[in-house]
Write an enzyme that holds these catalytic residues in place. Structure first.
Site, PDB file in Angstrom:
ATOM      1  N   ASP A 132      31.906  13.856  43.049  1.00 48.19           N
ATOM      2  CA  ASP A 132      30.569  13.624  42.499  1.00 48.19           C
ATOM      3  C   ASP A 132      29.619  13.065  43.549  1.00 48.19           C
ATOM      4  O   ASP A 132      28.401  13.214  43.434  1.00 48.19           O
ATOM      5  CB  ASP A 132      30.631  12.604  41.348  1.00 48.19           C
ATOM      6  CG  ASP A 132      31.471  13.096  40.180  1.00 48.19           C
ATOM      7  OD1 ASP A 132      31.893  14.261  40.202  1.00 48.19           O
ATOM      8  OD2 ASP A 132      31.694  12.298  39.250  1.00 48.19           O
ATOM      9  N   HIS A 268      27.854  18.800  36.038  1.00 54.64           N
ATOM     10  CA  HIS A 268      28.858  19.179  37.017  1.00 54.64           C
ATOM     11  C   HIS A 268      29.343  20.622  36.783  1.00 54.64           C
ATOM     12  O   HIS A 268      29.794  20.980  35.707  1.00 54.64           O
ATOM     13  CB  HIS A 268      30.007  18.177  37.059  1.00 54.64           C
ATOM     14  CG  HIS A 268      29.499  16.786  37.398  1.00 54.64           C
ATOM     15  ND1 HIS A 268      30.261  15.671  37.281  1.00 54.64           N
ATOM     16  CD2 HIS A 268      28.287  16.365  37.861  1.00 54.64           C
ATOM     17  CE1 HIS A 268      29.533  14.609  37.648  1.00 54.64           C
ATOM     18  NE2 HIS A 268      28.335  15.015  38.003  1.00 54.64           N
ATOM     19  N   CYS A 373      37.348  17.215  40.727  1.00 57.26           N
ATOM     20  CA  CYS A 373      36.522  15.992  40.677  1.00 57.26           C
ATOM     21  C   CYS A 373      37.130  14.830  41.456  1.00 57.26           C
ATOM     22  O   CYS A 373      36.416  14.056  42.085  1.00 57.26           O
ATOM     23  CB  CYS A 373      36.368  15.534  39.245  1.00 57.26           C
ATOM     24  SG  CYS A 373      35.563  16.701  38.180  1.00 57.26           S
TER      25      CYS A 373
HETATM   26  N1  NVA Z   1      30.892  18.381  32.099  1.00 59.17           N
HETATM   27  C1  NVA Z   1      32.095  19.101  32.309  1.00 59.17           C
HETATM   28  C2  NVA Z   1      33.052  18.346  33.186  1.00 59.17           C
HETATM   29  C3  NVA Z   1      32.874  18.571  34.599  1.00 59.17           C
HETATM   30  C4  NVA Z   1      33.969  17.963  35.435  1.00 59.17           C
HETATM   31  C5  NVA Z   1      32.820  19.354  31.021  1.00 59.17           C
HETATM   32  O1  NVA Z   1      32.973  18.420  30.261  1.00 59.17           O
HETATM   33  O2  NVA Z   1      33.260  20.451  30.779  1.00 59.17           O
END
Ligand code: NVA
Length: 389
Positions: A132, A268, A373
């Protein structure tokens, strides 16, 4: 002028105690893609991690009924132990089976107030999610602006490592993107009270953060050699994309703006748009790319496969969805680290010619992610190439 001469004359001596014996090469930082053979990586750590207190951009990111809004401060000792045990096992696999050098951030106590002239929050977050914070592109590592107050100083746990790379690698380019003020004007305080539902807001690219100052999290970016894809999300605004575009255009790279449908909290890119090697990309079945992006992939010979998930319950303190199953890490063009219980993903990868490397990594979800991540690239073998000729 005087200062510049002085600085040039300083001879930086590597500190023996910080140099791991297995990496003596002077070119340490070099990674252009998500899949070239991995040689060195930063693996996060859970010790001293905290839960963040509700803050303007944070509330909107919580799942319905999420427990976090009322609790903050140090995470439970058991959670930290579980996370650390999993990361240790992951490191064993990376080092033992693939000879990858694994480096760790510093242990920092995140349970202390974060105070700047613009805001104050009672505690920080974690050292467990380096993806991140750090964006590695070739010989450069850029520290992201971040977008949450509780993460303002998260770069601190990586600084001694980056400083070491700076001392040892004369080609290492160390950049820090401008820190946003994170004052109230950057966030939409009425986001959740809007009459539109979240999916509709997201489809219109109306997010809980606005365009006052550039913001981006490094996990909103996927690297494909000459091309880089940036997710417009709750954590990366258009201005953040613009900053990245100007920065990397000047280095000869193409920077693409992407978005995906999302019924949770777009945040993300690494469960949505996951290149596994130089010709295969895994897409999220619930968050398909827009038609122009599908065309771009097809016209450039990319094979697309549709990601899958066993739908196992995600830890209640996690902000993430079941699609963490897609948050895999390519160790090279064939081997992909994947969660041990995600059997559907194992089958999908095997069917498409990959060798899944099974590692248990479920507890780490509560800290904010999975394989991609909890790591950040330092070095992968291979040069800069175009995969979108
Ligand atoms: N926001 C994404 C996670 C990214 C690591 C999700 O929850 O699918």
């Amino acid at each position: 002028r005087h200062l510049a001469v002085k600085v040039q004359n300083v001879v930086l001596q590597p500190r023996a105690s910080t140099v791991p014996p297995s990496t003596s090469s002077s070119s340490i930082v070099n990674s252009w893609t998500e899949w070239q053979p991995l040689k060195e990586i930063i693996v996060g750590r859970c010790e001293m991690s905290c839960m963040m207190k509700t803050e303007p951009a944070f509330k909107a990111k919580l799942k319905e009924g999420h427990a976090l809004s009322s609790s903050f401060g140090r995470r439970a000792a058991e959670a930290i132990e579980d996370g650390e045990r999993e990361l240790a096992e992951f490191i064993n696999v990376l080092e033992g089976k693939f000879g990858v050098v694994c480096r760790r951030p510093e242990v920092i106590d995140w349970n202390m107030p974060i105070k700047t002239p613009d805001f104050e929050v009672p505690n920080g977050n974690t050292s467990s999610m380096p993806r991140d914070v750090l964006l590695t592109v070739g010989n450069e590592i850029v520290e992201a602006t971040m977008s949450l107050r509780g993460r303002f100083f998260e770069y601190r746990c990586y600084r001694s490592l980056l400083n070491e790379y700076f001392e040892r690698d004369p080609d290492f380019k160390w950049t820090s993107a401008p820190k946003p003020s994170m004052n109230d004007s950057m966030y939409r305080s009425d986001y959740l009270t809007s009459s539109m539902d979240r999916t509709e807001l997201v489809s219109k690219r109306i997010y809980c953060t606005n365009e006052t100052e550039p913001i981006w999290d490094a996990a909103d970016i996927m690297r494909f050699g000459k091309d880089m894809f940036v997710l417009n999300s709750f954590t990366t605004n258009r201005k953040g994309y613009e900053w990245l575009k100007r920065h990397f255009n000047q280095r000869g790279l193409r920077v693409h703006f992407v978005d995906f449908p999302d019924d949770l909290a777009p945040m993300h890119i690494d469960t949505n748009f996951v290149p596994l090697n130089g010709n295969t990309i895994m897409l999220n079945p619930k968050r398909p790319p827009r038609p122009w992006l599908m065309r771009l992939l097809q016209e450039n010979g990319w094979k697309t496969i549709v990601g899958t998930s066993n739908g196992l319950p995600v830890h209640p303190l996690s902000h993430c969805s079941e699609w963490l199953s897609c948050n895999v890490l390519s160790i090279d063009e064939k081997h992909v680290a994947v969660e041990a219980q995600e059997t559907k993903m194992h089958e999908l990868l095997s069917k498409n010619g990959f060798e899944p490397v099974l590692v248990p990594l479920r507890s780490i979800a509560q800290f904010g992610g999975a394989f991609h991540c909890c790591t950040a690239d330092v070095r992968r073998e291979g040069d800069l190439k175009s995969y979108f000729p």
